[in-house]
Scaffold this motif. Structure first.
Motif, PDB file in Angstrom:
ATOM      1  N   ASP A  35      -0.300   8.502   2.509  1.00  0.00           N
ATOM      2  CA  ASP A  35      -1.000   7.248   2.813  1.00  0.00           C
ATOM      3  C   ASP A  35      -0.072   6.299   3.569  1.00  0.00           C
ATOM      4  O   ASP A  35       0.955   5.887   3.040  1.00  0.00           O
ATOM      5  CB  ASP A  35      -1.456   6.623   1.487  1.00  0.00           C
ATOM      6  N   GLN A  38       0.703   2.642   1.531  1.00  0.00           N
ATOM      7  CA  GLN A  38       1.588   2.542   0.361  1.00  0.00           C
ATOM      8  C   GLN A  38       2.459   3.775   0.168  1.00  0.00           C
ATOM      9  O   GLN A  38       3.289   3.797  -0.729  1.00  0.00           O
ATOM     10  CB  GLN A  38       0.759   2.328  -0.921  1.00  0.00           C
TER      11      GLN A  38
ATOM     12  N   SER B  10     -11.691  -0.409   5.018  1.00  0.00           N
ATOM     13  CA  SER B  10     -10.545   0.330   4.470  1.00  0.00           C
ATOM     14  C   SER B  10      -9.241  -0.338   4.871  1.00  0.00           C
ATOM     15  O   SER B  10      -8.311  -0.449   4.074  1.00  0.00           O
ATOM     16  CB  SER B  10     -10.542   1.780   4.958  1.00  0.00           C
ATOM     17  N   LEU B  11      -9.177  -0.782   6.094  1.00  0.00           N
ATOM     18  CA  LEU B  11      -7.965  -1.451   6.584  1.00  0.00           C
ATOM     19  C   LEU B  11      -7.620  -2.632   5.682  1.00  0.00           C
ATOM     20  O   LEU B  11      -6.480  -2.793   5.245  1.00  0.00           O
ATOM     21  CB  LEU B  11      -8.174  -1.910   8.028  1.00  0.00           C
ATOM     22  N   GLN B  14      -6.925  -1.470   1.857  1.00  0.00           N
ATOM     23  CA  GLN B  14      -5.708  -0.677   1.615  1.00  0.00           C
ATOM     24  C   GLN B  14      -4.443  -1.504   1.533  1.00  0.00           C
ATOM     25  O   GLN B  14      -3.422  -1.004   1.059  1.00  0.00           O
ATOM     26  CB  GLN B  14      -5.576   0.426   2.663  1.00  0.00           C
ATOM     27  N   PHE B  15      -4.516  -2.747   1.975  1.00  0.00           N
ATOM     28  CA  PHE B  15      -3.333  -3.586   1.801  1.00  0.00           C
ATOM     29  C   PHE B  15      -3.147  -3.989   0.351  1.00  0.00           C
ATOM     30  O   PHE B  15      -2.044  -4.309  -0.074  1.00  0.00           O
ATOM     31  CB  PHE B  15      -3.404  -4.817   2.705  1.00  0.00           C
ATOM     32  N   LEU B  17      -5.107  -2.260  -2.402  1.00  0.00           N
ATOM     33  CA  LEU B  17      -5.556  -1.251  -3.371  1.00  0.00           C
ATOM     34  C   LEU B  17      -4.986   0.118  -3.025  1.00  0.00           C
ATOM     35  O   LEU B  17      -4.582   0.367  -1.895  1.00  0.00           O
ATOM     36  CB  LEU B  17      -7.093  -1.208  -3.375  1.00  0.00           C
ATOM     37  N   TRP B  19      -4.664   4.145  -2.204  1.00  0.00           N
ATOM     38  CA  TRP B  19      -5.255   4.867  -1.074  1.00  0.00           C
ATOM     39  C   TRP B  19      -6.664   5.360  -1.363  1.00  0.00           C
ATOM     40  O   TRP B  19      -7.506   5.415  -0.474  1.00  0.00           O
ATOM     41  CB  TRP B  19      -4.361   6.069  -0.713  1.00  0.00           C
ATOM     42  N   TRP B  20      -6.952   5.724  -2.638  1.00  0.00           N
ATOM     43  CA  TRP B  20      -8.243   6.358  -2.935  1.00  0.00           C
ATOM     44  C   TRP B  20      -9.428   5.418  -2.840  1.00  0.00           C
ATOM     45  O   TRP B  20     -10.575   5.816  -2.993  1.00  0.00           O
ATOM     46  CB  TRP B  20      -8.220   7.067  -4.289  1.00  0.00           C
ATOM     47  N   THR B  23     -12.382   6.479  -0.723  1.00  0.00           N
ATOM     48  CA  THR B  23     -13.481   7.312  -1.225  1.00  0.00           C
ATOM     49  C   THR B  23     -14.715   6.453  -1.572  1.00  0.00           C
ATOM     50  O   THR B  23     -15.782   6.678  -0.993  1.00  0.00           O
ATOM     51  CB  THR B  23     -13.019   8.150  -2.436  1.00  0.00           C
ATOM     52  N   LEU B  51      -7.513   5.261  11.543  1.00  0.00           N
ATOM     53  CA  LEU B  51      -6.813   4.207  10.797  1.00  0.00           C
ATOM     54  C   LEU B  51      -5.442   4.715  10.315  1.00  0.00           C
ATOM     55  O   LEU B  51      -4.425   4.037  10.500  1.00  0.00           O
ATOM     56  CB  LEU B  51      -7.656   3.774   9.595  1.00  0.00           C
TER      57      LEU B  51
END
Lengths: 813, 118
Positions: A35, A38, B10-11, B14-15, B17, B19-20, B23, B51
């Motif tokens: 990923d 992170q 998602s962008l 993801q900052f 949370l 990676w998942w 989904t 992304l």
């Protein structure tokens, strides 16, 4: 039926998500790891560094400023000790958190918690050796010393302040690969790391071999082949130095000191891997008129680098040097007035005592004609992906019984030199306050401060080298040396007899020492601390004298010494060992019996200049030749698979070759004919050329020593791709530059004292422990080329320097 | 539309949370706004592929791909000068597969449970 497809596809999506978030065996959780937000990509550091950063932290008492130089070495300015060590902890953790965590877990036997059942043997071993037991004893002593307790706590607080500032994406990459989280730091972790130094440097033991040899060959052969003082030696304390003290009486050896051994014991030969050097020359021999001090401690090299450079400044001190990531203060370094360095002392501080238990419950053991109760220590090992395992270790008053009969894992290399049914008496189990020694040296002003600091030091014993701006130079093989009868611990000992115990210690102020000797320099290279006139017994064997002799030969001849001439000596590849034996080797070979190829190579080794330089083919030939020759001479008598033994020392072998050429030991007792020295020289020479040809083809540049030696610096957890490239470097175990495959100078330092100290240093790696940082290995090439960086010694916070690349300001919250 | 929504949401997510989060995002958006299952899959796949590749390059280029090359060795990718690029593509494909599958499941849900009127 319409619902089937959505449910099936959802299940698929969730399974995929779960599977890629989970660690399978040694494969990291792949999507979590890859990923880019992170995962590991986040550890890729930009080459740009932000010039300023303000940090507001709870736990600080005042303001602290940290200047990072162009090698990212922190220079910390604080207004009190608490803040100084707090911020040392913080910045060290910023650069080395995983290394600190992993080494602590390794020391404490807690690797299974993070890497699962495959670490169980090593965890059990560490615990059975009593590493945590020793660290806990150390804690009691340190915490009873208010200044040191405060230092240790402030350091731990700083590390924890850093850990708490992290989110999972910020964790060092190895946490992401192994998929675990850092835990809070405690001073016990620091104690564990300090005790690990003893495990690394003071845990060798040959007792089992020696007992087996004694049993097989008897006392006369023992005396002949394994003498208590070498044939050639240049002790650290120059011969003729007066002992200015009244010695206390040493105990007498009991009549029946030596006991039989269990022949099933399997041991590995103690490797002569440590090749540290240090020396200091008086101002009489330097251009500047002030002393110059040099030190290069040798260890098994790893990345992240073993040491962490730092400058610590407050009202009490302005000290620069290397620290151990995980322990406060500076271990090897200098300040305005003094400089110091260390090399290892190979004194005998580890003994094995046979324990006779009353019955299989192991509740009591025989000692001094009565039964004595054992203590039990229950070790609980948490295992990732499995159930916790408990292990009971029985402690006698000597120490832990590392393995009971039939308890030793069969296929575990580290345990091979541990006898079953023996208790371990080891200096590393003692409570000690070694940190105070460094705490005092960091702020030392003169020789008296140095002598005072040394009294607190216990283990691992070190040759403490010291120089001052007042033109004093000194060296002291120093530590807790048990008071022993001569030869005590050369063999396995009977644990029931009180006469076999350590009888207290050699008084700290009677440890061997010398100040300002007439020759104008002091030096050490792991050889004997003193000659037999020293009234106490330290050990029967130390590392070979060759490096020490080379250093002393060169320093005696050198005058008008500068930093550069000292640097050349640190990088010296000349071998006194080759000087001693090469001509005997060459003249013993009957060249008529050589093939053409063998003769061509023979010409090369005959003309070799005895420098283990990277480009020398002669060095490769000689090195393999001497190894095979040693094996030819001794393997037939000392290579019995049923009764493990070791070979006599290199020193004794050299003596045999040079002055006992008719010795019976040259004969291979496994052949019907009788061999002499020249026969084994010829056979081993032919084997040498054969093995080089098989591995590298006919003689060419591929035979150069740098290629054959294959030096490199591996990653601490041996992660592929995270170690160094292969280096083309010279050096050998018997050269001052004692770089072997991956054991070598872990730090090279030269300090020229004067009105302003000028210092130079380098280690094989970089300040950062992050493989994704430009500072991970930025010093490696400089180190490999034998060059040094000038160390930036700042005097004040506002001193301008173009080498400062960023500044951090810490304020209290 | 689905492509852009998945990418942007998602962008941002993801900052903060793990990676998942991709989904549930891909699943929910496709369940709400997805077209065919096949199209949804490719929308989800390409959104996260792009992304993750862009983000990986954003992290790696200023690093001169130092770390990516080391990690490629760790993962035992064949030695080449373009290791870092191959690793970047693997990253994108892996993320894309997860998001694509989740979007496909979302579209299947829409069709199976909410899409009866069509």
């Amino acid at each position: 039926m319409r619902a089937l497809k959505p449910i099936f596809t959802l299940f698929l999506a969730l399974s995929l998500t779960f599977a890629l978030n989970h660690k399978w065996g040694s494969i990291p959780p792949l999507a979590k790891f890859l990923d880019p937000f992170q995962g590991f990509w986040k550890n890729a550091e930009s080459s740009d560094t932000s010039p300023e950063l303000n940090l507001n932290l709870a736990g600080l008492q005042g303001e602290v400023s940290v200047q990072f130089d162009n090698q990212r070495i922190p220079h910390i300015f604080a207004s009190n000790n608490h803040d100084l060590y707090f911020v040392q902890g913080f910045v060290t953790a910023r650069d080395r958190l995983w290394q600190m965590d992993f080494q602590t877990r390794f020391a404490a036997g807690r690797l299974s918690e993070v890497i699962g059942p495959k670490a169980l043997d090593i965890d059990r071993f560490q615990r059975r050796m009593g590493m945590t037991f020793g660290a806990e004893n150390m804690m009691k002593t340190m915490m009873a010393d208010p200044e040191i307790a405060a230092m240790m706590s402030a350091y731990a607080e700083g590390i924890n302040a850093y850990i708490q500032s992290l989110k999972p994406g910020d964790y060092p990459i190895e946490f992401k690969i192994l998929d675990y989280e850092p835990e809070n730091w405690t001073p016990l972790n620091s104690a564990l790391l300090l005790k690990m130094m003893s495990a690394t440097l003071a845990s060798g033991s040959d007792e089992f071999y020696m007992s087996n040899i004694l049993k097989k060959y008897g006392a006369d052969v023992m005396k002949d082949l394994f003498p208590d003082y070498p044939y050639r030696e240049e002790p650290i304390i120059p011969v003729g130095t007066a002992w200015n003290f009244k010695p206390i009486p040493s105990p007498n050896a009991p009549a029946d000191a030596n006991i039989g051994t269990n022949a099933s014991i399997r041991t590995k030969q103690k490797e002569e891997g440590i090749g540290s050097n240090n020396w200091a020359v008086s101002g009489k021999k330097t251009v500047s008129g002030y002393p110059i001090l040099a030190n290069d401690p040798h260890l098994d090299l790893t990345l992240p680098a073993i040491w962490y450079q730092i400058q610590l400044i407050n009202q009490e001190q302005n000290v620069y040097g290397v620290s151990i990531p995980g322990a406060p203060g500076v271990i090897i370094g200098f300040n305005q007035k003094v400089a110091w360095g260390v090399t290892n002392v190979g004194s005998d501080v580890l003994d094995w005592y046979q324990v006779q238990f009353k019955d299989p419950s192991h509740q009591s053991y025989w000692y001094n004609n009565q039964w004595k109760a054992t203590k039990q220590r229950i070790e609980t090992i948490q295992v990732r992906g499995g159930e916790a395992i408990t292990d009971t270790v029985y402690y006698t008053h000597h120490g832990p019984v590392v393995y009971l009969q039939d308890q030793k894992p069969g296929n575990f290399a580290k345990a091979k030199n541990i006898p079953e049914g023996y208790a371990l008496r080891w200096i590393a189990h003692e409570g000690s306050n070694d940190v105070r020694t460094f705490y005092l040296l960091n702020k030392a002003n003169n020789y008296d401060d140095y002598r005072k600091a040394l009294t607190y030091y216990s283990a691992p014993a070190q040759n403490f080298l010291f120089a001052t701006v007042d033109n004093d130079i000194a060296i002291t093989p120093n530590g807790y040396f048990p008071l022993k009868w001569k030869g005590q611990g050369k063999f396995l000992l009977d644990g029931a007899n009180p006469a076999n115990e350590w009888q207290g210690r050699i008084p700290a102020d009677q440890n061997p020492t010398v100040k300002n000797p007439a020759r104008g320099f002091v030096s050490s290279a792991n050889q004997f601390s003193a000659d037999p006139s020293y009234p106490y017994y330290l050990h029967w064997e130390f590392s070979g004298y060759e490096r020490g002799k080379r250093i002393n030969d060169r320093l005696s001849k050198m005058n008008q010494i500068t930093v550069d001439s000292v640097r050349n000596l640190q990088n010296d590849n000349y071998s006194i060992f080759a000087e001693n034996v090469l001509s005997a080797f060459v003249s013993g070979v009957n060249t008529a019996k050589l093939t053409n190829e063998e003769r061509t190579a023979f010409n090369v080794v005959s003309k070799w200049n005895k420098f283990y330089d990277a480009k020398e083919i002669g060095a490769s030939i000689f090195e393999i030749w001497q190894k095979l020759l040693t094996k030819q001479i001794w393997e037939d008598e000392f290579g019995d698979a049923n009764t493990p033994m070791r070979y006599p020392s290199r020193d004794r072998t050299v003596q045999l070759i040079l002055s006992e050429s008719q010795s019976k030991w040259f004969d291979n007792i496994k052949t019907p004919q009788k061999e002499g020295l020249n026969d084994v020289l010829l056979t081993s020479y032919k084997l040498t050329i054969d093995s080089l040809t098989k591995k590298y083809g006919p003689m060419s540049d591929k035979w150069q020593w740098g290629h054959v030696k294959h030096s490199n610096v591996p990653h601490l957890a041996k992660i592929a791709g995270f170690g160094s490239k292969t280096l083309f470097n010279g050096g050998s175990k018997t050269s001052v530059n004692a770089l072997s495959e991956s054991n070598g100078p872990s730090w090279r330092m030269i300090v020229a004292l004067g009105k302003e100290p000028k210092a130079y240093g380098v280690f094989p790696g970089g300040q950062s422990g992050n493989p994704g940082s430009f500072y991970y290995d930025d010093m490696l090439d400089i180190w490999a080329e034998g060059r040094l960086n000038e160390l930036l010694y700042l005097r004040s916070n506002d001193q301008p320097s173009e080498r400062i690349i960023s500044t951090w300001k810490f304020t209290k919250k | 539309m689905l492509f852009i929504l998945i990418l942007f949401l998602s962008l941002i997510a993801q900052f903060f949370l793990p990676w998942w989060v991709i989904t549930p995002i891909a699943f929910a958006l496709a369940a709400w706004n997805g077209q065919s299952e096949k199209k949804s899959f490719w929308n989800g796949f390409s959104a996260i592929f792009i992304l993750w590749v862009c983000m990986a390059l954003f992290r790696s280029l200023p690093n001169e791909n130092l770390l990516a090359n080391r990690v490629a060795q760790m993962l035992m990718l064949p030695v080449s000068d373009f290791n870092w690029l191959i690793l970047t593509l693997i990253t994108g494909v892996l993320g894309g597969l997860v998001a694509g599958t989740a979007a496909l499941a979302g579209a299947a849900f829409k069709k199976g449970f909410f899409g009866r009127r069509r």
